[in-house]
Write a protein that holds these residues in place. Structure first.
Motif, mmCIF file in Angstrom:
data_model
loop_
_atom_site.group_PDB
_atom_site.id
_atom_site.type_symbol
_atom_site.label_atom_id
_atom_site.label_comp_id
_atom_site.label_asym_id
_atom_site.label_seq_id
_atom_site.Cartn_x
_atom_site.Cartn_y
_atom_site.Cartn_z
ATOM 1 N N ARG A 24 1.044 -1.101 -0.156
ATOM 2 C CA ARG A 24 -0.063 0.018 0.047
ATOM 3 C C ARG A 24 0.993 1.061 -0.081
ATOM 4 N NH1 ARG A 24 -0.604 3.107 4.663
ATOM 5 N NH2 ARG A 24 0.482 2.064 6.412
ATOM 6 N N TRP A 25 0.485 2.274 -0.418
ATOM 7 C CA TRP A 25 1.114 3.602 -0.573
ATOM 8 C C TRP A 25 0.569 4.332 0.453
ATOM 9 C CZ3 TRP A 25 5.423 4.530 -3.493
ATOM 10 C CH2 TRP A 25 5.584 3.793 -4.448
ATOM 11 N N ALA A 26 1.552 5.023 1.188
ATOM 12 C CA ALA A 26 1.028 6.113 2.113
ATOM 13 C C ALA A 26 1.942 7.280 2.264
ATOM 14 C CB ALA A 26 1.191 5.345 3.383
ATOM 15 N N GLU A 27 1.209 8.380 2.435
ATOM 16 C CA GLU A 27 2.083 9.529 2.591
ATOM 17 C C GLU A 27 3.165 9.628 3.767
ATOM 18 O OE1 GLU A 27 1.704 12.544 0.614
ATOM 19 O OE2 GLU A 27 0.251 11.094 -0.554
ATOM 20 N N ALA A 28 4.175 10.321 3.402
ATOM 21 C CA ALA A 28 5.336 10.340 4.431
ATOM 22 C C ALA A 28 5.379 11.507 4.683
ATOM 23 C CB ALA A 28 6.559 9.771 3.645
ATOM 24 N N PRO A 29 5.770 12.055 5.957
ATOM 25 C CA PRO A 29 6.039 13.316 6.471
ATOM 26 C C PRO A 29 7.244 13.836 5.934
ATOM 27 C CG PRO A 29 6.518 11.554 8.487
ATOM 28 C CD PRO A 29 5.898 10.872 7.271
ATOM 29 N N GLY A 30 6.932 14.985 5.217
ATOM 30 C CA GLY A 30 8.036 15.686 4.558
ATOM 31 C C GLY A 30 8.766 15.077 3.344
ATOM 32 N N GLY A 31 8.139 14.129 3.003
ATOM 33 C CA GLY A 31 8.724 13.484 1.491
ATOM 34 C C GLY A 31 7.591 12.969 0.633
ATOM 35 N N PRO A 32 8.395 12.219 -0.306
ATOM 36 C CA PRO A 32 7.339 11.504 -1.212
ATOM 37 C C PRO A 32 6.584 10.306 -0.526
ATOM 38 C CG PRO A 32 9.263 10.816 -1.626
ATOM 39 C CD PRO A 32 9.504 11.773 -0.435
ATOM 40 N N PRO A 33 5.509 9.633 -1.027
ATOM 41 C CA PRO A 33 4.872 8.750 -0.610
ATOM 42 C C PRO A 33 5.887 7.562 -0.369
ATOM 43 C CG PRO A 33 3.274 9.662 -2.272
ATOM 44 C CD PRO A 33 4.746 10.358 -2.388
ATOM 45 N N ARG A 34 5.447 6.565 0.410
ATOM 46 C CA ARG A 34 6.029 5.478 0.688
ATOM 47 C C ARG A 34 5.374 4.145 0.231
ATOM 48 N NH1 ARG A 34 8.671 7.210 6.355
ATOM 49 N NH2 ARG A 34 10.151 8.474 5.730
ATOM 50 N N LYS A 35 5.846 3.024 -0.270
ATOM 51 C CA LYS A 35 5.467 1.904 -0.413
ATOM 52 C C LYS A 35 5.649 0.703 0.643
ATOM 53 C CE LYS A 35 4.863 -1.526 -4.069
ATOM 54 N NZ LYS A 35 5.334 -1.902 -5.574
ATOM 55 N N TYR A 36 4.504 0.720 1.407
ATOM 56 C CA TYR A 36 4.695 -0.336 2.719
ATOM 57 C C TYR A 36 4.326 -1.740 2.210
ATOM 58 C CZ TYR A 36 5.235 3.535 5.864
ATOM 59 O OH TYR A 36 5.530 4.736 6.459
ATOM 60 N N TYR A 37 4.950 -2.567 2.875
ATOM 61 C CA TYR A 37 4.844 -4.052 2.598
ATOM 62 C C TYR A 37 4.472 -4.678 3.817
ATOM 63 C CZ TYR A 37 7.759 -3.331 -1.600
ATOM 64 O OH TYR A 37 8.204 -2.770 -2.567
ATOM 65 N N ARG A 38 3.449 -5.691 3.555
ATOM 66 C CA ARG A 38 3.020 -6.626 4.776
ATOM 67 C C ARG A 38 2.539 -7.858 4.359
ATOM 68 N NH1 ARG A 38 -1.249 -3.005 4.582
ATOM 69 N NH2 ARG A 38 -3.023 -3.559 3.098
ATOM 70 N N LEU A 39 3.030 -8.985 5.346
ATOM 71 C CA LEU A 39 2.931 -10.488 4.704
ATOM 72 C C LEU A 39 1.099 -10.795 4.482
ATOM 73 C CD1 LEU A 39 4.891 -12.532 7.548
ATOM 74 C CD2 LEU A 39 5.243 -11.779 5.106
ATOM 75 N N THR A 40 1.071 -11.562 3.803
ATOM 76 C CA THR A 40 -0.179 -12.080 3.503
ATOM 77 C C THR A 40 -0.366 -13.634 3.816
ATOM 78 O OG1 THR A 40 0.772 -13.339 1.340
ATOM 79 C CG2 THR A 40 -0.188 -10.993 0.803
ATOM 80 N N ASP A 41 -1.449 -14.098 3.967
ATOM 81 C CA ASP A 41 -1.655 -15.566 4.628
ATOM 82 C C ASP A 41 -0.371 -16.378 3.727
ATOM 83 O OD1 ASP A 41 -3.564 -14.847 6.117
ATOM 84 O OD2 ASP A 41 -5.174 -15.441 4.935
ATOM 85 N N GLU A 42 -0.193 -16.229 2.434
ATOM 86 C CA GLU A 42 0.727 -17.059 1.635
ATOM 87 C C GLU A 42 1.935 -16.859 2.301
ATOM 88 O OE1 GLU A 42 -1.770 -15.272 0.160
ATOM 89 O OE2 GLU A 42 -2.662 -16.497 -0.795
ATOM 90 N N GLY A 43 2.375 -15.329 2.590
ATOM 91 C CA GLY A 43 3.689 -15.165 3.249
ATOM 92 C C GLY A 43 3.938 -15.686 4.667
#
Length: 113
Positions: free
Chosen positions: A66-85
């Motif tokens: 998912r993409w999320a706004e970063a304080p004072g910078g460009p948006p960041r792409k966040y990673y999280r595990l799925t059930d498969e992960g």
């Protein structure tokens, strides 16, 4: 930390499992993952190593992003595990425990003879 070719080869198979373990604890963006791996000198990795692994994990549906706004910078792409992960982490953890235990044993046993 300089690495030999042998160390580099051993690390290749371990980094994916390490990334899954990092993401099992927290959702992270790529630089956070790299920083957390860097807390363990043997797992220090560059963006050029981690980004392709993250892309492969995403394609294999072991992580979601998912993409999320970063304080004072460009948006960041966040990673999280799925059930498969999580399943891949559990399987990898079991395999690693067996393999590392066997290697520890044989290295010390062989060295003692």
């Amino acid at each position: 930390m300089p690495t030999s070719d042998r160390t580099a080869q051993l690390r290749k198979g371990v980094l994916e499992l390490a990334i899954l373990a990092v993401l099992d604890r927290d959702e992270c963006y790529s630089i956070e993952i790299i920083d957390r791996l860097g807390e363990y000198p043997a797992l220090t990795a560059t963006p050029g190593t981690v980004y392709p692994l993250l892309a492969r994990l995403d394609k294999a549906e072991k992580v979601e992003t998912r993409w999320a706004e970063a304080p004072g910078g460009p948006p960041r792409k966040y990673y999280r595990l799925t059930d498969e992960g999580r399943a891949a982490l559990a399987e990898g953890s079991t395999a690693w425990t067996a393999l590392s235990g066997a290697m520890h044993h044989i290295l010390h046993l062989e060295g003692a003879e």
